[in-house]
Design a protein around this motif. Structure first.
Motif, mmCIF file in Angstrom:
data_model
loop_
_atom_site.group_PDB
_atom_site.id
_atom_site.type_symbol
_atom_site.label_atom_id
_atom_site.label_comp_id
_atom_site.label_asym_id
_atom_site.label_seq_id
_atom_site.Cartn_x
_atom_site.Cartn_y
_atom_site.Cartn_z
ATOM 1 N N ARG A 1 -41.716 93.614 40.040
ATOM 2 C CA ARG A 1 -42.053 94.956 40.115
ATOM 3 C C ARG A 1 -43.641 94.861 40.260
ATOM 4 O O ARG A 1 -44.370 94.377 39.504
ATOM 5 C CB ARG A 1 -41.491 95.462 38.868
ATOM 6 C CG ARG A 1 -42.106 96.698 38.614
ATOM 7 C CD ARG A 1 -41.256 97.490 37.240
ATOM 8 N NE ARG A 1 -41.764 96.469 36.127
ATOM 9 C CZ ARG A 1 -42.692 96.960 35.240
ATOM 10 N NH1 ARG A 1 -43.747 98.013 35.662
ATOM 11 N NH2 ARG A 1 -43.389 96.229 34.344
ATOM 12 N N GLU A 2 -44.121 95.952 41.045
ATOM 13 C CA GLU A 2 -45.611 96.058 41.205
ATOM 14 C C GLU A 2 -45.968 96.932 40.198
ATOM 15 O O GLU A 2 -45.627 97.873 39.524
ATOM 16 C CB GLU A 2 -45.704 96.887 42.524
ATOM 17 C CG GLU A 2 -47.205 97.058 42.743
ATOM 18 C CD GLU A 2 -47.379 97.706 44.418
ATOM 19 O OE1 GLU A 2 -48.250 98.616 44.291
ATOM 20 O OE2 GLU A 2 -46.701 97.188 45.312
ATOM 21 N N SER B 1 -39.663 89.876 37.896
ATOM 22 C CA SER B 1 -39.001 90.766 38.592
ATOM 23 C C SER B 1 -39.670 91.225 39.937
ATOM 24 O O SER B 1 -38.937 91.797 40.647
ATOM 25 C CB SER B 1 -38.755 92.003 37.664
ATOM 26 O OG SER B 1 -39.893 92.643 37.359
ATOM 27 N N TRP C 1 -36.192 87.059 43.502
ATOM 28 C CA TRP C 1 -36.516 88.295 44.133
ATOM 29 C C TRP C 1 -37.609 88.218 45.312
ATOM 30 O O TRP C 1 -38.216 87.197 45.472
ATOM 31 C CB TRP C 1 -37.279 89.340 42.985
ATOM 32 C CG TRP C 1 -38.585 88.900 42.382
ATOM 33 C CD1 TRP C 1 -38.737 88.301 41.236
ATOM 34 C CD2 TRP C 1 -39.950 88.683 42.965
ATOM 35 N NE1 TRP C 1 -39.833 87.682 40.996
ATOM 36 C CE2 TRP C 1 -40.834 88.051 41.860
ATOM 37 C CE3 TRP C 1 -40.497 89.002 43.965
ATOM 38 C CZ2 TRP C 1 -42.036 87.857 41.914
ATOM 39 C CZ3 TRP C 1 -42.115 88.871 44.109
ATOM 40 C CH2 TRP C 1 -42.698 88.266 43.080
#
Length: 408
Positions: A110-111, A108, A68
């Motif tokens: 993801r924040e 991932s 990512w």
């Protein structure tokens, strides 16, 4: 690739990588800047005498898969800072120069949260139990909550921080935060409150590179490289020196030629600490006694990595070396990335990783230094050493790009 011996050449620092510090008055400081400017070709209106090498063709190529990629921060804003990714419990933490701190899911990207702190962050972060530590250009150490980035405490240490603050768990003291400032002061702070426990100061030379060695925490001490070529080991409880040793003594007729700063981070393997000095030596030091086991002439600035098999060094000309950990003897040199402003090497299995000034990450074979892969992951320089952890590689560029890689 042929094996060769060691060779040292004095290389001037690049723009922004030196500064005048000390206790001199303003007129003398200004004079030193002027005298230095006349000696440094990159401050004159001339072409760079050491342009980056063009990217060489790859005889063989081994890929890295991008899991990512994101751009959660604004990066360094073109300044020379020590902003690095920190990983703990499946979360990745990054900070930028204007004060944004972001937590992401390491798997991932993801924040999870972000916090606009307003701080001028110059170093870190570092995970310290349930806290996240950063250093600032205004000489503050700040602890934030791991849960949401809320500020817990801040402490002024009086000088800019360009080394990552380090956390040392201590059952008797509740945990310590070890800080190395640009003026070569070392502090121990209470991790829960930020209260200063002790301070040690080593007055730096008049002229020094812009940078500081990040403290190495060993079983029984704190090892720190200083401007002027000295390596010290301090007691965690009170800061008293357990030993001090000179890795490289300043030499030469000018202040520039006498720069022998240790800005590289010490590396600890077994009972030996490996360290390198700018304009000086690579050395192996016995951890308990502080005895220098061997020295080899090699100018080191970006840093080094080591394991039981070898030592891997990025020198001041952006050449990557491998050395024998027993005596420092050179094994190979990779010189096809000359002047590409490489990071310190990171070890990834049987390979090495370095980032460069154009946002490329290069993959080298540990056995012979052959270039076997590369990928462009950011639009600007990568100055933070690649972080290898839990089967992944994390890359943080100066433009705020954050990537997770894995080998296919």
């Amino acid at each position: 690739m042929a094996k060769i011996g060691w060779q040292l050449e004095v290389i001037l620092p690049r723009p922004g990588e030196w500064s005048v510090i000390g206790r001199l008055g303003p007129p003398l400081v200004f004079a030193l800047w002027l005298s230095g400017c006349g000696m440094i070709p990159w401050l004159a209106p001339e072409r760079d005498p050491h342009p980056p090498s063009p990217l060489p063709p790859l005889a063989q190529e081994q890929g890295l898969v991008v899991s990512w990629s994101a751009q959660p921060t604004r990066g360094t804003e073109g300044r020379q800072l020590r902003l690095v990714p920190a990983l703990a419990a499946g979360r990745l933490y990054v900070a930028d120069a204007p004060g944004r701190v972001v937590a992401l899911d390491a798997g991932s990207g993801r924040e999870l949260w972000r916090r606009e702190t307003g701080l001028k962050i110059s170093a870190g972060p570092e995970v310290a139990g349930e806290r996240l530590l950063v250093g600032t250009s205004q000489g503050e150490v700040v602890a934030l909550s791991l849960q949401d980035g809320q500020e817990l405490w801040r402490t002024s240490v009086g000088a800019e921080i360009l080394a990552v603050p380090r956390y040392r768990p201590d059952p008797s003291a509740g945990g310590r935060v070890i800080v190395h400032t640009l003026d070569d002061s070392i502090y121990s702070l209470d991790a829960a409150t930020g209260q200063i426990q002790w301070r040690v100061n080593y007055p730096p030379p008049v002229l020094t590179l812009r940078g500081s060695s990040t403290p190495l925490l060993t079983e029984d001490g704190i090892v720190i490289g200083l401007a002027g070529g000295k390596l010290v080991k301090l007691s965690p409880s009170d800061g008293l020196p357990l030993w001090e040793v000179v890795i490289t003594r300043p030499g030469g007729r000018t202040e520039l030629a006498r720069i022998t700063d240790i800005d590289a981070d010490p590396i600890w393997v077994g009972e030996t600490i490996y360290i390198g000095a700018y304009n000086g030596d690579l050395a192996g030091v016995q951890d308990k006694r502080g005895e220098v086991l061997w020295r080899r002439k090699l100018s080191v600035h970006a840093g080094l990595a080591a394991d039981a098999e070898g030592i891997y060094i990025t020198d001041s000309e952006d050449q990557v070396w491998a050395a024998d950990p027993r005596d420092g003897a050179g094994r190979w040199k990779q010189d096809q990335l000359h002047y590409r402003r490489l990071t310190a090497p990171a070890i990834l299995g049987n390979n090495l990783l370095v980032g460069d000034l154009e946002g490329y990450v290069h993959l080298l074979a540990k056995r012979d230094g052959a270039l076997i892969g590369r990928a462009r992951l950011a639009k600007s320089r990568i100055s933070a050493r690649p972080l290898v952890a839990e089967g992944r590689v994390y890359i943080y560029g100066e433009d705020g790009t954050l990537c997770a890689l894995q080998q296919p």
